[in-house]
Design a protein around this motif. Structure first.
Motif, PDB file in Angstrom:
ATOM      1  N   PHE A 297       0.847  -1.186   0.000  1.00 41.29           N
ATOM      2  CA  PHE A 297       0.000   0.000   0.000  1.00 41.29           C
ATOM      3  C   PHE A 297       0.888   1.244   0.000  1.00 41.29           C
ATOM      4  O   PHE A 297       1.795   1.361   0.824  1.00 41.29           O
ATOM      5  CB  PHE A 297      -0.907  -0.026   1.228  1.00 41.29           C
ATOM      6  N   LEU A 298       0.631   2.170  -0.915  1.00 41.73           N
ATOM      7  CA  LEU A 298       1.395   3.412  -1.065  1.00 41.73           C
ATOM      8  C   LEU A 298       2.849   3.177  -1.446  1.00 41.73           C
ATOM      9  O   LEU A 298       3.716   3.983  -1.159  1.00 41.73           O
ATOM     10  CB  LEU A 298       1.323   4.281   0.196  1.00 41.73           C
ATOM     11  N   ASP A 299       3.134   2.053  -2.073  1.00 43.17           N
ATOM     12  CA  ASP A 299       4.471   1.841  -2.628  1.00 43.17           C
ATOM     13  C   ASP A 299       4.424   2.223  -4.102  1.00 43.17           C
ATOM     14  O   ASP A 299       3.798   1.545  -4.908  1.00 43.17           O
ATOM     15  CB  ASP A 299       4.853   0.361  -2.458  1.00 43.17           C
ATOM     16  N   TYR A 300       5.065   3.366  -4.439  1.00 47.11           N
ATOM     17  CA  TYR A 300       4.900   3.878  -5.794  1.00 47.11           C
ATOM     18  C   TYR A 300       5.878   3.246  -6.776  1.00 47.11           C
ATOM     19  O   TYR A 300       5.744   3.453  -7.978  1.00 47.11           O
ATOM     20  CB  TYR A 300       5.104   5.396  -5.845  1.00 47.11           C
ATOM     21  N   SER A 301       6.877   2.532  -6.285  1.00 42.96           N
ATOM     22  CA  SER A 301       7.924   2.049  -7.186  1.00 42.96           C
ATOM     23  C   SER A 301       7.375   1.133  -8.263  1.00 42.96           C
ATOM     24  O   SER A 301       7.948   1.035  -9.353  1.00 42.96           O
ATOM     25  CB  SER A 301       8.983   1.296  -6.387  1.00 42.96           C
ATOM     26  N   VAL A 302       6.250   0.447  -7.977  1.00 42.31           N
ATOM     27  CA  VAL A 302       5.727  -0.525  -8.932  1.00 42.31           C
ATOM     28  C   VAL A 302       4.826   0.115  -9.982  1.00 42.31           C
ATOM     29  O   VAL A 302       4.375  -0.553 -10.899  1.00 42.31           O
ATOM     30  CB  VAL A 302       4.942  -1.630  -8.196  1.00 42.31           C
TER      31      VAL A 302
END
Lengths: 92, 327, 109, 119
Positions: free
Chosen positions: B280-285
């Motif tokens: 959740f809220l990991d923008y790298s993907v």
């Protein structure tokens, strides 16, 4: 060099604050607030250059754009007050 | 030398604070609060917190004064001479003051690089931001990405406060439409100079707000400041043209859409990260390149913040103004 | 060249600072609201122009110059507007100019 | 200089905190209480921002042109940045409740409203 300007601005801020605290009418205080605002714009610009980070002029720009809105809000506030007073006088 | 400036400003700040407490007229207290906000913004700037100073400027100069005056227009202006428990209050305050001042002696001196605050995670953020996220403004990087979860929480606090004001100050629909337009809501139309200058400045304020919004990765700025600035610009428009005209330009439903849409956008970006296989809220993907994903995520999240803040502040303004016109 | 620029902006800062200080003194010393607005106006226009001109001479040509110029233009637009709004509000609320008031006690709050 | 004034910011913080606390406890006017609460809040902001300063540092916006530049701590700034906007939103909520109290009781003095409740 920047210190000359900053010290003059800071002393003027103190004088404006004295006027804001002394009054006597509420409008003297509004005047002092507005003057304090423009002095803050100048102080922030001078300090931004003093720090050598001229990209922080955004702050002074923000104040320069929106500082006078408070005075317009005062005008509107007084206008509403006067109008209500007028209405109640007419009804009475 | 700037330390001395800071000390001078802090002394003025204290004097102002005492002036605010002693003022009998609430209008005077509000005006002095305006000076207080200017001073504390300058102090923040001297203490190297440019982002915080910009936030205080955006919020304190326009929105706060307009809001307090809007509330004062609805209540009495004079404060009755106090009959509260002054002795007891002074005793409690003096005791607490002693405790707090005693505690300050354990604080590290101002600017001490060895202070515990600077030993924990902050050096890691400063060192790794360039590699992991690649935006110059570390404050934005932490706000939107490293600690995005916190910011989501703060955003929902603002969201809830906005909804709360709407419920508390709601005006029945028939009362709103039934009344003929009074001069109360006509604004400052008949004042030529504010009208001309204001009309000229509204687009510039909104434009500057957009600059702060999208330049926030590179300089001081971001969604919170931009939201407050754009809201201030639209409030200026409402002050000049009257609330009715302002609501015709930016309709109530648009404001509701902004409030809900911003919060949804923020949460949506988080969930999109989950769907794409991250947390959740990991923008790298979000993109093939992790750094580009971070850029996209921060942009969208800041946009969500800006939308909600604009919507909430404008809704609050209109709620107070509408209450004044039905009385 | 830089020495010329430096001394020019130093002179501008000193004159601007002097104007700002006199204006501040005037705001404190003048007898009533409408006269006080005049020294406040001096700090808002002359002082601002001089100090920001001094800054402009120091800044590198580019975005910084544009921002400083924008600050100057916006201040010169908004300060008189604020003064207008203030005088209007005070007049509407019944603050009487010093000379016009028959007695000082009559000047309403 | 730093040695003498190193704690001055914290003392101003303590004084502002106490001014706000006094206003909230001793004043009966609800708008004044809200202003006191805002002052209390800003004192805490000052505490956090004081802690972020590093001697010789600059604001944490990275610049590549100066190698070895020291930066102030960005973390307290993030916390306070959001708190300022949250503060204005909650202030508005408090003021709206004050407005409703004024409509219901005709006063914004806490003790007068409480007296009406008892009667």
């Amino acid at each position: 060099m920047y210190y000359v300007a900053s010290i003059a601005i800071l002393v003027t801020m103190a004088l404006a604050l004295a006027r804001a605290l002394l009054g006597p009418t509420g409008y003297d205080r509004v005047l002092a607030v507005n003057m304090f605002g423009t002095k803050t714009v100048l102080l922030l610009s001078v300090i931004a250059l003093l720090y050598g980070r001229a990209d922080f002029l955004d702050l002074a720009l923000a104040y320069a754009l929106i500082n006078f809105i408070g005075v317009l809000a005062v005008l509107k506030f007084v206008q509403q007050h006067a109008l209500r007073h007028f209405k109640t006088n007419k009804e009475a | 030398m700037t330390t001395v400036f800071g000390i001078f400003l802090l002394t003025l700040l204290l004097v102002t604070a005492i002036g605010i407490v002693r003022a009998k007229d609430l209008f005077v207290a509000v005006m002095l609060s305006g000076i207080y906000s200017l001073q504390i913004a300058a102090v923040f700037f001297i203490l190297d917190a440019a982002d915080v100073a910009l936030t205080e400027a955006a919020v304190g100069a326009g929105v706060a004064a307009v809001l307090m005056l809007g509330a004062l227009a609805l209540v009495t202006r004079e404060e009755r001479p106090a009959t509260g428990p002054r002795r007891l209050a002074l005793a409690v305050v003096a005791l607490t003051a002693l405790l707090v001042v005693y505690a300050t002696f354990d604080q590290p001196r101002l600017g001490d690089p060895g202070a515990p605050v600077h030993q924990h995670v902050a050096p890691w953020y400063l060192a790794e931001t360039a590699r992991l996220i690649d935006v110059p403004n570390v404050v934005t990087a932490i706000l939107a990405s490293f600690r995005g979860y916190d910011t989501l929480g703060e955003l929902f606090v603002i969201f809830t406060a906005g909804i709360g004001v709407m419920f508390v100050l709601a005006v029945p629909r028939d009362a709103r439409n039934g009344e003929e337009p009074s001069i109360d809501s006509a604004g400052l139309r008949h004042h030529l100079i504010p009208r001309v200058v204001g009309r000229l400045l509204v687009p510039f304020i909104v434009l500057f707000g957009l600059y702060v919004q999208f330049h926030g990765d590179y300089g001081p700025g971001g969604g919170f400041q931009a939201g407050a600035l754009i809201a201030t610009g639209l409030i200026l428009h409402a002050l000049i043209e009257g609330e009715r005209a302002a609501l015709r330009v930016v309709h109530r439903n648009v404001l509701l859409g902004l409030i809900a849409g911003g919060a949804l956008l923020y949460t949506g970006v988080g969930i999109a990260g989950m769907l794409l296989g991250g947390r959740f809220l990991d923008y790298s993907v979000l993109r093939a390149d992790p750094v580009a994903g971070q850029h996209l995520g921060i942009l969208l999240v800041e946009l969500g913040v800006g939308m909600t803040v604009t919507g909430v502040l404008l809704t609050i303004f209109h709620a107070f103004a509408a209450r004044a016109s039905v009385r | 060249m830089s020495l010329v620029l430096d001394s020019a902006s130093f002179v501008l800062f000193v004159i601007g600072g002097a104007f700002i200080f006199t204006g501040g003194l005037g705001v404190l010393r003048m007898p009533d609201l409408y006269t006080r607005m005049h020294p406040a106006g001096i700090t808002d226009t002359t002082g601002t122009i001089l100090v920001l001109a001094g800054c402009l001479l120091q800044a590198d040509l580019g975005l910084v110059t544009v921002k400083l110029a924008a600050i100057l233009v916006f201040l010169l637009l908004t300060a008189p507007t604020a003064a207008y709004a203030l005088a209007n509000a005070a007049r509407l609320a019944g603050v009487v100019p010093l000379r016009a008031a028959p007695r000082r006690e009559d000047a309403a709050r | 200089m730093i040695e003498v004034f190193g704690l001055f910011n914290y003392w101003v913080f303590a004084a502002l905190l106490m001014t706000g606390l006094y206003t909230v406890i001793a004043k009966t006017n609800l708008v004044k209480k809200m202003i006191g609460l805002a002052m209390f809040q800003s004192a805490v902001f000052l505490l956090y921002i004081t802690m972020d300063k590093v001697e010789g540092g600059t604001a944490p916006i990275l610049r590549n042109d100066v190698p070895g530049q020291i930066y102030s701590n960005p973390l307290p700034q993030v916390l306070i940045l959001t708190a300022i906007v949250v503060g204005i939103a909650t202030l508005a909520l408090g003021l709206s409740i004050v407005v409703r109290i004024h409509e219901a009781y005709g006063t914004i003095e806490e003790d007068e409203a409480a007296k009406m409740d008892r009667e």
